[in-house]
Write a protein that holds these residues in place. Structure first.
Motif, PDB file in Angstrom:
ATOM      1  N   LEU A 286       0.838  -1.197   0.000  1.00  0.00           N
ATOM      2  CA  LEU A 286       0.000   0.000   0.000  1.00  0.00           C
ATOM      3  C   LEU A 286       0.870   1.242   0.000  1.00  0.00           C
ATOM      4  O   LEU A 286       1.981   1.253   0.559  1.00  0.00           O
ATOM      5  CB  LEU A 286      -0.906   0.024   1.237  1.00  0.00           C
ATOM      6  N   HIS A 287       0.349   2.309  -0.584  1.00  0.00           N
ATOM      7  CA  HIS A 287       1.044   3.604  -0.597  1.00  0.00           C
ATOM      8  C   HIS A 287       0.108   4.675  -0.072  1.00  0.00           C
ATOM      9  O   HIS A 287      -0.999   4.850  -0.588  1.00  0.00           O
ATOM     10  CB  HIS A 287       1.498   3.964  -2.015  1.00  0.00           C
ATOM     11  N   LEU A 296       3.274  -2.776   4.129  1.00  0.00           N
ATOM     12  CA  LEU A 296       3.019  -4.146   3.698  1.00  0.00           C
ATOM     13  C   LEU A 296       2.002  -4.803   4.624  1.00  0.00           C
ATOM     14  O   LEU A 296       2.187  -4.827   5.843  1.00  0.00           O
ATOM     15  CB  LEU A 296       4.320  -4.953   3.717  1.00  0.00           C
ATOM     16  N   LEU A 297       0.929  -5.347   4.039  1.00  0.00           N
ATOM     17  CA  LEU A 297      -0.033  -6.146   4.779  1.00  0.00           C
ATOM     18  C   LEU A 297       0.215  -7.616   4.456  1.00  0.00           C
ATOM     19  O   LEU A 297       0.379  -7.984   3.290  1.00  0.00           O
ATOM     20  CB  LEU A 297      -1.471  -5.794   4.395  1.00  0.00           C
ATOM     21  N   GLU A 320      -6.956   3.156   8.624  1.00  0.00           N
ATOM     22  CA  GLU A 320      -5.838   3.352   9.535  1.00  0.00           C
ATOM     23  C   GLU A 320      -4.925   2.133   9.501  1.00  0.00           C
ATOM     24  O   GLU A 320      -5.389   0.999   9.459  1.00  0.00           O
ATOM     25  CB  GLU A 320      -6.333   3.567  10.970  1.00  0.00           C
ATOM     26  N   LEU A 321      -3.613   2.385   9.533  1.00  0.00           N
ATOM     27  CA  LEU A 321      -2.612   1.331   9.612  1.00  0.00           C
ATOM     28  C   LEU A 321      -1.732   1.570  10.836  1.00  0.00           C
ATOM     29  O   LEU A 321      -1.440   2.723  11.178  1.00  0.00           O
ATOM     30  CB  LEU A 321      -1.726   1.294   8.368  1.00  0.00           C
ATOM     31  N   SER A 322      -1.306   0.485  11.463  1.00  0.00           N
ATOM     32  CA  SER A 322      -0.364   0.553  12.585  1.00  0.00           C
ATOM     33  C   SER A 322       0.838  -0.314  12.254  1.00  0.00           C
ATOM     34  O   SER A 322       0.685  -1.467  11.834  1.00  0.00           O
ATOM     35  CB  SER A 322      -1.023   0.066  13.880  1.00  0.00           C
ATOM     36  N   GLN A 330       8.301  -1.879   7.755  1.00  0.00           N
ATOM     37  CA  GLN A 330       7.525  -1.991   6.524  1.00  0.00           C
ATOM     38  C   GLN A 330       6.156  -2.599   6.800  1.00  0.00           C
ATOM     39  O   GLN A 330       5.148  -2.133   6.277  1.00  0.00           O
ATOM     40  CB  GLN A 330       8.270  -2.867   5.511  1.00  0.00           C
ATOM     41  N   ARG A 331       6.140  -3.652   7.616  1.00  0.00           N
ATOM     42  CA  ARG A 331       4.891  -4.365   7.819  1.00  0.00           C
ATOM     43  C   ARG A 331       3.952  -3.570   8.724  1.00  0.00           C
ATOM     44  O   ARG A 331       4.394  -2.902   9.672  1.00  0.00           O
ATOM     45  CB  ARG A 331       5.145  -5.740   8.448  1.00  0.00           C
ATOM     46  N   ALA A 332       2.653  -3.645   8.402  1.00  0.00           N
ATOM     47  CA  ALA A 332       1.644  -2.919   9.179  1.00  0.00           C
ATOM     48  C   ALA A 332       0.414  -3.788   9.339  1.00  0.00           C
ATOM     49  O   ALA A 332       0.217  -4.784   8.635  1.00  0.00           O
ATOM     50  CB  ALA A 332       1.281  -1.603   8.493  1.00  0.00           C
TER      51      ALA A 332
END
Length: 452
Positions: A286-287, A296-297, A320-322, A330-332
């Motif tokens: 995702l950007h 990165l998911l 929302e990303l954490s 990188q990973r969220a």
């Protein structure tokens, strides 16, 4: 999405397919011939009846407005999600209003959609005070964590001895010993509850049999990285906190997303699956259009089954990303979603080939075990380079080689056809093996084209 009068592209639909066979079968059903009663609503529902081999047509419904990704139902006996009928229906819908005109869904479609949306709403409503399960004993959790750390330490110490024995005996002896030597060591790491070490040991075992005159060099490089990881674990108390968190993750200890929630409109750059005998792993890049951050998911499915999270390339997600702990972060984790995924015409800003290599170098300083970093290259041209291919930078006299595996994929030819000898924008992963293209945009207006 449909609320905005915008329909998905065929590439976005085909990105939902669980495998190549489903893509082909869905494509054959993307004509009006086998369908009847097709339609779509402004609330993100597409429906239709497809004539199959039985007497009754299969009733197929897709709920596109679900914030967690499309949901499907079909009367066919297939256990694939989505099935070929759902793919064919969506391809038909993507073709325009004539094939799936807007209207009110029939009762059978409305009943399924309202039922699943009601169940989803119930899952998001918190229970009454005191109804949640009581947390576990913190003291017991700490004891379990200490015990696991002790087992990992014992495993890392044993691994250091194994590596020393291998190098003392010589790499030729390691080749003669075969894969059994490494599989035994990997099993010991599994017993030590260090799955990350076990995975890297198995990769070591595959190098001598991979062929090529440079396998001893690659084996020595990987042994050095594994030694560095083992030493990092044994000396983790002396490391900076972010590097120590990276070491814990690489060893295989579980972690939770502890970063602050960041809301943005996240553009789906790429989605692809990798699979082994036990697990299917889906990677979604995702950007953030406002934060300019790439995340990165990861989602997982049992062997032979696709993961549930599906986000086709080119969609934008208001969510929302954490971030997970680590030096690179990188990973969220995907948090609250505020609207269904919707098509977007935006694209990330690109860099030159030399800037991409410099970016990877900086990332390695923080995480020496990092295989690659996400990069968008601007104005590059795919050109042959002997038996392989490279992306030549139109703005400077540099080029990035494509990873060897790319030459065996149809995505390379999609990229070559899209470029037609002219510069394109390409998103992919840049690492020590080269560049792996995942998505491309034409030079000028145009939608994202998934390559994987």
């Amino acid at each position: 999405m449909t609320q905005q009068g915008v329909r998905w592209t065929a590439d976005q639909v085909l990105a939902l397919a669980p495998d190549a066979a489903s893509r082909r079968a869905g494509g054959r059903l993307a004509t009006a011939g086998p369908w009847s009663g097709t339609g779509s609503s402004g609330e993100g529902v597409v429906w239709g009846q497809c004539q199959g081999s039985g007497g009754r047509p299969y009733r197929t419904v897709v709920d596109i407005a679900d914030v967690s990704g499309p949901a499907y139902t079909c009367g066919c006996p297939s256990n694939k999600v989505p099935c070929k009928h759902a793919l064919g229906l969506l391809l038909l819908w993507a073709g325009g209003d004539e094939a799936a005109p807007e209207g009110e869904p029939p009762g059978w479609a409305e009943q399924w959609v309202s039922g699943r949306r009601t169940r989803a709403a119930r899952r998001t409503v918190p229970g009454p005070p005191g109804s949640a399960s009581r947390p576990g004993d913190p003291a017991a959790a700490r004891r379990r964590a200490v015990q696991r750390a002790e087992r990992v330490t014992a495993g890392a110490t044993e691994l250091e001895q194994r590596l020393a024995d291998v190098l003392r005996g010589g790499l030729a002896e390691a080749e003669r010993a075969g894969y059994g030597l490494w599989e035994e060591t990997a099993a010991r790491m599994v017993d030590a509850q260090a799955p990350g070490l076990a995975s890297r040991v198995r990769e070591l075992g595959s190098i001598p049999s991979s062929g090529g005159p440079d396998w001893p060099v690659r084996l020595l490089e990987e042994c050095a990285l594994l030694h560095l990881l083992g030493q990092g674990w044994l000396r983790r108390d002396r490391l900076p906190e972010e590097l120590a968190a990276t070491v814990r993750t690489r060893v295989g200890l579980p972690s939770a997303a502890d970063g602050p929630a960041v809301r943005d409109h996240w553009l789906v750059l790429a989605q692809y699956d990798t699979a082994d005998a036990r697990l299917t792993t889906r990677r979604v890049w995702l950007h953030g259009t406002r934060t300019d951050r790439v995340a990165l998911l990861l989602s997982y499915g049992a062997a032979g089954r696709a993961p549930e999270l599906t986000l086709p390339v080119g969609l934008s997600l208001d969510a929302e990303l954490s971030a997970y702990p680590g030096a690179v972060r990188q990973r969220a984790a995907l948090g609250e979603q505020f609207a269904p995924p919707a098509p977007s015409g935006t694209r990330p800003k690109g860099v030159t080939a030399s800037q991409a290599v410099a970016h990877y170098g900086r990332a390695l300083r923080d995480d020496p075990w990092l295989e690659s970093v996400p990069v968008t290259l601007e104005r590059v041209v795919p050109v042959p380079d002997g038996d392989s291919w490279q992306l030549a930078d139109a703005a400077e006299d540099t080029a990035l080689p494509l990873t060897p595996a790319v030459g065996n994929r149809t995505g390379l030819w999609r990229l070559v056809a899209l470029a037609g000898g002219a510069p394109v924008t390409v998103f992919g992963e840049c690492g020590h093996r080269g560049f792996t293209p995942l998505t491309a945009w034409p030079d000028g207006p145009g939608s994202a084209v998934p390559l994987y």
